[in-house]
Design an enzyme around this catalytic site. Structure first.
Site, PDB file in Angstrom:
ATOM      1  N   HIS A  98       0.744   1.191   5.016  1.00 38.55           N
ATOM      2  CA  HIS A  98       1.925   1.400   4.190  1.00 38.55           C
ATOM      3  C   HIS A  98       1.564   2.204   2.949  1.00 38.55           C
ATOM      4  O   HIS A  98       0.404   2.238   2.521  1.00 38.55           O
ATOM      5  CB  HIS A  98       2.531   0.052   3.782  1.00 38.55           C
ATOM      6  CG  HIS A  98       3.217  -0.640   4.913  1.00 38.55           C
ATOM      7  ND1 HIS A  98       3.869  -1.840   4.782  1.00 38.55           N
ATOM      8  CD2 HIS A  98       3.363  -0.285   6.219  1.00 38.55           C
ATOM      9  CE1 HIS A  98       4.378  -2.200   5.948  1.00 38.55           C
ATOM     10  NE2 HIS A  98       4.078  -1.282   6.839  1.00 38.55           N
ATOM     11  N   GLU A 128       1.874   1.763  -0.170  1.00 38.84           N
ATOM     12  CA  GLU A 128       1.207   1.062  -1.267  1.00 38.84           C
ATOM     13  C   GLU A 128      -0.304   0.992  -1.051  1.00 38.84           C
ATOM     14  O   GLU A 128      -1.084   1.119  -1.994  1.00 38.84           O
ATOM     15  CB  GLU A 128       1.768  -0.361  -1.409  1.00 38.84           C
ATOM     16  CG  GLU A 128       3.224  -0.430  -1.863  1.00 38.84           C
ATOM     17  CD  GLU A 128       4.215  -0.419  -0.706  1.00 38.84           C
ATOM     18  OE1 GLU A 128       3.868   0.127   0.379  1.00 38.84           O
ATOM     19  OE2 GLU A 128       5.329  -0.935  -0.874  1.00 38.84           O
ATOM     20  N   CYS A 139       7.202  -4.431   1.326  1.00 40.90           N
ATOM     21  CA  CYS A 139       7.335  -5.469   2.347  1.00 40.90           C
ATOM     22  C   CYS A 139       6.575  -6.716   1.863  1.00 40.90           C
ATOM     23  O   CYS A 139       5.879  -6.685   0.846  1.00 40.90           O
ATOM     24  CB  CYS A 139       6.795  -4.979   3.690  1.00 40.90           C
ATOM     25  SG  CYS A 139       4.991  -4.845   3.747  1.00 40.90           S
ATOM     26  N   CYS A 197       2.800  -6.037   1.397  1.00 42.72           N
ATOM     27  CA  CYS A 197       2.455  -5.220   0.226  1.00 42.72           C
ATOM     28  C   CYS A 197       2.785  -5.961  -1.073  1.00 42.72           C
ATOM     29  O   CYS A 197       2.029  -5.884  -2.047  1.00 42.72           O
ATOM     30  CB  CYS A 197       3.196  -3.882   0.264  1.00 42.72           C
ATOM     31  SG  CYS A 197       2.625  -2.797   1.589  1.00 42.72           S
TER      32      CYS A 197
HETATM   33 ZN   LIG Z   1       4.290  -2.770   3.093  1.00 39.31          ZN
END
Ligand SMILES: [Zn+2]
Length: 255
Positions: A56, A58, A90, A93
């Protein structure tokens, strides 16, 4: 709202648009070191290329910071770092950011399925996940360029269909440019934090679950999400390397 929030989020939106143009999910972020207001890292979704579900945006940014400053300095950096991300982090993260002790998160639209800053879970405020920074919680402020973030996801959703092995004869997915779900501010922040961030004159938006006015003249900044911005990665790369060197010096000198 302070204009630097808009400036920084615009960079994240441009990077998300870049991701879209390169067949990635249009989610992107930038990390800003607040004392100097400099971009120290950026990230975009990389799950298609890396073939892993955890690549992701991040994490790409966290890697950049770790690479430069070393794991032992992460807490020192993160306590003064603010994240701007187009889509709510999410659960995974949100938890990583909490463990690192991030100062604050600003995001565009909510993450309906996996949101960890209020939509599904409120990891940033819970007490079961630990933080390296004295178990600190963080605020996550939604709604900055929210419609633009939603539109980029819709572009991706419609386009993804075009790439299907067997294109459907009848196009079932139609790009909706008109309707947006309400933003339920109270899922994320309370009235008083809203007032601090966006001004008391805007509290009507909190009460009526509507988007902030005045981010763009016509409700959506179409130019921001429709223009291609292939130079954004080079720009951010130069910016973050310069900033990282500055901050590295700064931290060393205070030790
Ligand atoms: Zn995430």
């Amino acid at each position: 709202m302070e204009s630097r929030h808009l400036t920084h989020m615009r960079q994240a939106v441009k990077l998300a648009k870049y991701a879209l143009d390169h067949n990635e999910t249009p989610v992107a972020c930038i990390f800003v070191y607040e004392p100097t207001d400099e971009i120290i890292a950026y990230g975009m979704n990389d799950t298609n290329k890396s073939h892993t579900g955890i690549a992701h945006a991040e994490f790409m940014g966290i890697d950049q910071i770790q690479e430069k400053f070393g794991a032992e300095n992460l807490v020192e950096i993160f306590k003064d770092t603010v994240l701007y991300v187009t889509v709510e982090p999410c659960i995974m993260c949100a938890s990583a950011l909490k463990q690192l002790g991030i100062k604050r998160v600003y995001f565009g639209c909510g993450n309906e399925r996996f949101g960890g800053n209020g939509t599904v879970l409120t990891i940033n405020k819970d007490h079961s996940t630990i933080s390296l920074n004295e178990n600190k919680t963080y605020d996550a402020i939604p709604g900055i360029y929210r419609k633009e973030a939603i539109m980029l996801l819709r572009y991706f959703y419609v386009r993804e269909n075009d790439h299907a092995p067997k294109p459907k004869v009848k196009k079932e997915r139609i790009l909706d440019k008109e309707t947006f779900p309400p933003i339920i501010w109270s899922s994320y922040i309370d009235r008083s934090l809203f007032g601090q961030e966006f001004g008391l004159e805007n509290l009507v938006h909190f009460d009526e679950n509507t988007d902030l006015a005045g981010i763009s003249n016509h409700g959506i900044d179409w130019k921001l999400i429709d223009d291609s911005c292939d130079d954004i990665v080079d720009t951010l790369e130069i910016t973050r390397q310069k900033a990282q060197i500055n901050i590295h010096k700064r931290i060393k000198s205070t030790k």
